[in-house]
Design a protein around this motif. Structure first.
Motif, mmCIF file in Angstrom:
data_model
loop_
_atom_site.group_PDB
_atom_site.id
_atom_site.type_symbol
_atom_site.label_atom_id
_atom_site.label_comp_id
_atom_site.label_asym_id
_atom_site.label_seq_id
_atom_site.Cartn_x
_atom_site.Cartn_y
_atom_site.Cartn_z
ATOM 1 N N GLY A 1 0.840 -1.157 0.022
ATOM 2 C CA GLY A 1 0.149 0.070 0.036
ATOM 3 C C GLY A 1 0.723 1.282 0.112
ATOM 4 O O GLY A 1 1.665 1.282 -0.800
ATOM 5 N N GLU A 2 0.591 2.147 1.036
ATOM 6 C CA GLU A 2 1.194 3.270 1.121
ATOM 7 C C GLU A 2 2.850 3.161 1.183
ATOM 8 O O GLU A 2 3.480 3.881 0.622
ATOM 9 N N SER A 3 3.359 2.343 1.948
ATOM 10 C CA SER A 3 4.814 1.918 2.214
ATOM 11 C C SER A 3 5.384 1.686 0.744
ATOM 12 O O SER A 3 6.578 1.840 0.629
ATOM 13 N N GLU A 4 4.725 0.828 0.172
ATOM 14 C CA GLU A 4 5.135 0.292 -1.014
ATOM 15 C C GLU A 4 5.484 1.402 -2.087
ATOM 16 O O GLU A 4 6.280 1.498 -2.814
ATOM 17 N N ARG A 5 4.381 2.498 -2.003
ATOM 18 C CA ARG A 5 4.481 3.652 -2.693
ATOM 19 C C ARG A 5 5.808 4.494 -2.568
ATOM 20 O O ARG A 5 6.485 4.908 -3.268
ATOM 21 N N ILE A 6 5.957 4.799 -1.241
ATOM 22 C CA ILE A 6 6.960 5.404 -0.769
ATOM 23 C C ILE A 6 8.239 4.695 -1.186
ATOM 24 O O ILE A 6 9.407 5.393 -1.698
ATOM 25 N N LEU A 7 8.299 3.497 -1.177
ATOM 26 C CA LEU A 7 9.575 2.575 -1.658
ATOM 27 C C LEU A 7 10.052 2.804 -3.000
ATOM 28 O O LEU A 7 10.801 3.170 -3.327
ATOM 29 N N SER A 8 8.986 2.926 -3.604
ATOM 30 C CA SER A 8 9.354 3.286 -5.334
ATOM 31 C C SER A 8 9.505 4.444 -5.488
ATOM 32 O O SER A 8 10.514 4.740 -6.292
ATOM 33 N N GLY A 9 9.178 5.484 -4.695
ATOM 34 C CA GLY A 9 9.379 6.924 -4.729
ATOM 35 C C GLY A 9 10.928 6.984 -4.437
ATOM 36 O O GLY A 9 11.574 7.967 -5.069
ATOM 37 N N LEU A 10 11.240 6.486 -3.178
ATOM 38 C CA LEU A 10 12.831 6.530 -2.699
ATOM 39 C C LEU A 10 13.600 5.835 -3.696
ATOM 40 O O LEU A 10 14.599 6.607 -4.127
ATOM 41 N N MET A 11 13.247 4.855 -4.279
ATOM 42 C CA MET A 11 14.172 4.149 -5.378
ATOM 43 C C MET A 11 14.262 5.093 -6.488
ATOM 44 O O MET A 11 15.596 5.376 -7.166
ATOM 45 N N LEU A 12 13.350 5.859 -6.976
ATOM 46 C CA LEU A 12 13.487 6.968 -7.927
ATOM 47 C C LEU A 12 14.485 7.986 -7.608
ATOM 48 O O LEU A 12 15.156 8.544 -8.160
ATOM 49 N N HIS A 13 14.270 8.564 -6.332
ATOM 50 C CA HIS A 13 15.037 9.603 -5.891
ATOM 51 C C HIS A 13 16.435 9.374 -5.662
ATOM 52 O O HIS A 13 17.406 10.163 -6.253
ATOM 53 N N PHE A 14 16.824 8.163 -4.976
ATOM 54 C CA PHE A 14 18.206 7.658 -4.909
ATOM 55 C C PHE A 14 18.874 7.136 -6.319
ATOM 56 O O PHE A 14 19.970 7.166 -6.190
ATOM 57 N N CYS A 15 17.990 7.245 -7.440
ATOM 58 C CA CYS A 15 18.660 6.949 -8.748
ATOM 59 C C CYS A 15 18.695 8.253 -9.394
ATOM 60 O O CYS A 15 19.276 8.322 -10.625
ATOM 61 N N GLY A 16 18.265 9.562 -8.860
ATOM 62 C CA GLY A 16 18.286 10.635 -9.642
ATOM 63 C C GLY A 16 17.361 10.709 -10.663
ATOM 64 O O GLY A 16 17.292 11.641 -11.750
ATOM 65 N N ASP A 17 16.125 9.899 -10.456
ATOM 66 C CA ASP A 17 15.374 10.031 -11.475
ATOM 67 C C ASP A 17 14.196 11.168 -11.083
ATOM 68 O O ASP A 17 13.511 11.279 -10.268
ATOM 69 N N ASN A 18 13.840 12.202 -12.092
ATOM 70 C CA ASN A 18 12.926 13.051 -11.903
ATOM 71 C C ASN A 18 11.560 12.867 -11.621
ATOM 72 O O ASN A 18 10.737 13.575 -10.982
ATOM 73 N N ARG A 19 11.129 11.642 -11.947
ATOM 74 C CA ARG A 19 9.808 10.955 -11.664
ATOM 75 C C ARG A 19 9.357 10.860 -10.037
ATOM 76 O O ARG A 19 8.353 10.536 -9.651
ATOM 77 N N ALA A 20 10.744 10.830 -9.248
ATOM 78 C CA ALA A 20 10.384 10.703 -7.791
ATOM 79 C C ALA A 20 9.283 12.118 -7.432
ATOM 80 O O ALA A 20 8.680 11.880 -6.403
ATOM 81 N N LYS A 21 9.385 12.887 -8.107
ATOM 82 C CA LYS A 21 8.564 13.989 -7.599
ATOM 83 C C LYS A 21 7.126 13.717 -7.449
ATOM 84 O O LYS A 21 6.311 14.003 -6.738
#
Length: 255
Positions: free
Chosen positions: A67-87
């Protein structure tokens, strides 16, 4: 000397010591800039997903993200990969507007997976980091005094004991993550009490031209209001400017 004169003398001595530490840190940063930076290794988001998945499989944690924690996990993966989709993902959970130039501070109750999440991304293409307990830093201050600031108020070199095995992205320096902010006692050394975490954040903030905020991360069990009450509004303002503050809601994810 009167009690007031004694207090004033101690305060002046501490101020001089802080200035000395700050000069030493800036000098060390300047020397590091003169070195030749190795070719950094980058990953696509799919490559990094597999990298993190392997780290999760090797972890002894019994946490389940859904659920929510899984979405946060995905967002953090994008953030720490430098992917603009993290926003697009993390803006749902951040207290202020998300910025790729900021670090990450995860807050939430005990057992919601904050530390586990952060450790999964300890090695990342954006800015890998060491994780240190706020309690440990406070305890070290009680033993070593202001000397510990020179250790935690700068980026750490990945050379020496940190080999290629622990530095897969060929980064010359590691950032830092402060785990469990607010759980530490007020540091005390020779009768001088100091909110060590607050002081370290202040020193890091004052080096914002040399140390990117994206290198600074952390976790806390305290709410935003509790953080402000514990450390004061000045620290709280610095924290918001330096970190994307992400709240993980819900019950424990331990299984």
């Amino acid at each position: 000397m009167t009690d007031e004169e004694t207090k004033e003398a101690i305060a002046n001595g501490i101020s001089i010591k802080q200035q000395q530490i700050f000069r030493e840190i800036k000098n060390e940063l300047y020397i590091r800039k003169l070195r030749t930076e190795p070719q950094r290794r980058y990953m696509t988001i799919n490559e990094y997903y597999n990298f993190v998945d392997d780290r999760a499989a090797q972890s002894s944690s019994n946490l389940t993200f859904e659920g929510e924690s899984e979405r946060i996990l995905s967002g953090l993966m994008l953030h720490f990969c430098g992917d603009n989709r993290a926003k697009d993902v993390l803006s749902e959970f951040t207290q202020e507007q998300y910025s790729a130039q900021k670090g990450i501070l995860l807050i939430g109750g005990t057992g919601c997976g904050k530390t586990t999440l952060l450790r999964l991304f300890q090695l990342n293409p954006l800015f890998s980091f060491n994780v240190v307990s706020a309690k440990e830093i406070s305890n070290q201050y009680s033993v070593n005094g202001f000397e510990i600031f020179s250790k935690y108020c700068c980026l750490s070199s990945t050379k020496g004991t940190m080999g290629t095995k622990y530095n897969p992205f060929n980064q010359e320096e590691f950032g830092i993550a402060f785990d469990d902010i607010g759980a530490e006692i007020i540091g005390q050394n020779f009768g001088q009490k100091v909110e060590v975490v607050s002081e370290i954040f202040e020193l890091l903030y004052n080096q914002k031209g040399s140390i990117p905020f994206s290198a600074i991360n952390g976790t806390s069990n305290l709410s935003l209001s509790e953080l402000e009450k514990r450390y004061g509004s000045r620290f709280f303002d610095r924290l918001i400017e330096m970190c994307n503050i992400i709240t993980i809601n819900g019950e424990s994810y331990r299984r």
